[in-house]
Structure formats: structure tokens, C-alpha cells
Design a protein around this motif. Structure first.
Motif, mmCIF file in Angstrom:
data_model
loop_
_atom_site.group_PDB
_atom_site.id
_atom_site.type_symbol
_atom_site.label_atom_id
_atom_site.label_comp_id
_atom_site.label_asym_id
_atom_site.label_seq_id
_atom_site.Cartn_x
_atom_site.Cartn_y
_atom_site.Cartn_z
ATOM 1 N N GLU A 1 0.828 -1.209 0.000
ATOM 2 C CA GLU A 1 0.000 0.000 0.000
ATOM 3 C C GLU A 1 0.862 1.260 0.000
ATOM 4 O O GLU A 1 0.554 2.231 -0.692
ATOM 5 N N GLU A 2 1.949 1.251 0.783
ATOM 6 C CA GLU A 2 2.835 2.421 0.832
ATOM 7 C C GLU A 2 3.511 2.661 -0.507
ATOM 8 O O GLU A 2 3.606 3.801 -0.972
ATOM 9 N N VAL A 3 4.002 1.602 -1.125
ATOM 10 C CA VAL A 3 4.679 1.735 -2.423
ATOM 11 C C VAL A 3 3.698 2.259 -3.460
ATOM 12 O O VAL A 3 4.023 3.193 -4.220
ATOM 13 N N GLU A 4 2.494 1.695 -3.509
ATOM 14 C CA GLU A 4 1.503 2.161 -4.477
ATOM 15 C C GLU A 4 1.121 3.611 -4.222
ATOM 16 O O GLU A 4 0.959 4.395 -5.158
ATOM 17 N N HIS A 5 0.996 3.983 -2.959
ATOM 18 C CA HIS A 5 0.660 5.368 -2.594
ATOM 19 C C HIS A 5 1.750 6.327 -3.071
ATOM 20 O O HIS A 5 1.463 7.338 -3.715
ATOM 21 N N ALA A 6 3.004 5.994 -2.780
ATOM 22 C CA ALA A 6 4.117 6.863 -3.164
ATOM 23 C C ALA A 6 4.275 6.922 -4.683
ATOM 24 O O ALA A 6 4.494 8.004 -5.248
ATOM 25 N N CYS A 7 4.154 5.779 -5.352
ATOM 26 C CA CYS A 7 4.276 5.753 -6.816
ATOM 27 C C CYS A 7 3.145 6.517 -7.483
ATOM 28 O O CYS A 7 3.310 7.023 -8.598
ATOM 29 N N GLY A 8 2.004 6.603 -6.814
ATOM 30 C CA GLY A 8 0.862 7.342 -7.345
ATOM 31 C C GLY A 8 0.934 8.833 -7.061
ATOM 32 O O GLY A 8 -0.013 9.566 -7.327
ATOM 33 N N GLY A 9 2.042 9.291 -6.476
ATOM 34 C CA GLY A 9 2.215 10.717 -6.206
ATOM 35 C C GLY A 9 1.766 11.146 -4.831
ATOM 36 O O GLY A 9 1.732 12.337 -4.532
ATOM 37 N N GLY A 10 1.429 10.187 -3.982
ATOM 38 C CA GLY A 10 0.984 10.521 -2.634
ATOM 39 C C GLY A 10 2.098 11.085 -1.770
ATOM 40 O O GLY A 10 3.280 10.891 -2.041
#
Length: 131
Positions: free
Chosen positions: A93-102
Motif C-alpha cells: 500500500e505504501e509503495v503504491e501510494h508513493a508511486c501514485g504521487g501521494g
């Protein structure tokens, strides 16, 4: 080293680099990795291999030439375990959040079991004191 545990010499364990007793205040790097090494993969999927039944050779072969991945954490040993100084995303979830610009680092640590006590600190790289 004298007074330290002897290295286990069986394959898969003999290359571990830490045989010392960890003491409070010691800082070390934990480096788990997954590597796709052709000659080792060949042995795993070979006829008669004890591991062949657990591996989908077609999927495994897609990763040949990839190399691998290693996730490093820097930890300091504390009286009750460790404090993880690593501040990069770790969970899916963290990786997807960061990769999504979060926003990173987050305002709330969603994985406290990783013991990243400085993750949500506004000044995470500033020393928190001495041990």
C-alpha cells in the motif's frame, strides 16, 4: 570471532554475515533479498529436484536476467528490540501510494510492526538523542 556463535555452513545460511551477539546501541543493516541467479534456478527446476514441485518454471523463467531486489533497513538495537531508521515505503500500500504521487513520509504509520519510530516525525533525520 571469539565468544560469538559459529557460522552455520549449510547452503543458504553459510553466507550470513552476522554471527555476533547484538548489544543495545549497535547499528546494523538488515539486507533481505531475492535474486534470480541462472545456475541456481536451473538446479531448482531440474528433473529430480526436491524443489521442482513448488516452482512454476514458466513464471520463474520470466524473471531470468532481471537480477533481483534487496530491501535494506538500518536498525539500532534497543533494550526491547530495535528501532528502524529506514524511511522509505515498505508495504504494498505504501509503495503504491508513493508511486501514485501521494505524500511521503505519511502523517500516520500504517505498519507500526516495522518499528519505524521516526517515520512520521517532522524532522526524521535529526538524532533523537543518545542511547
Amino acid at each position: 570471532l571469539p565468544g560469538c556463535q559459529e557460522r552455520i555452513m549449510q547452503p543458504g545460511l553459510k553466507s550470513l554475515r552476522m554471527a555476533r551477539t547484538m548489544l543495545e546501541g549497535m547499528t546494523l543493516t538488515v539486507e533481505p533479498g531475492c535474486y534470480f541467479i541462472d545456475h541456481l534456478l536451473d538446479g531448482v527446476i531440474a528433473d529430480g529436484s526436491d524443489f521442482q514441485q513448488y516452482v512454476n518454471a514458466d513464471v520463474l523463467n520470466e524473471f531470468r536476467g532481471f537480477g533481483g531486489v534487496r530491501l535494506e533497513d538500518v536498525v539500532v538495537i534497543t533494550a526491547d528490540g530495535c528501532e528502524n531508521y529506514t524511511l522509505c515505503p515498505r508495504t504494498v500500500e505504501e509503495v503504491e501510494h508513493a508511486c501514485g504521487g501521494g505524500k511521503w513520509p505519511p502523517m500516520k504509520d500504517e505498519a507500526p510492526e516495522l518499528r519505524r519510530t521516526r517515520l512520521c516525525d517532522p524532522n526524521p533525520l535529526q538524532p533523537s538523542g543518545t542511547l
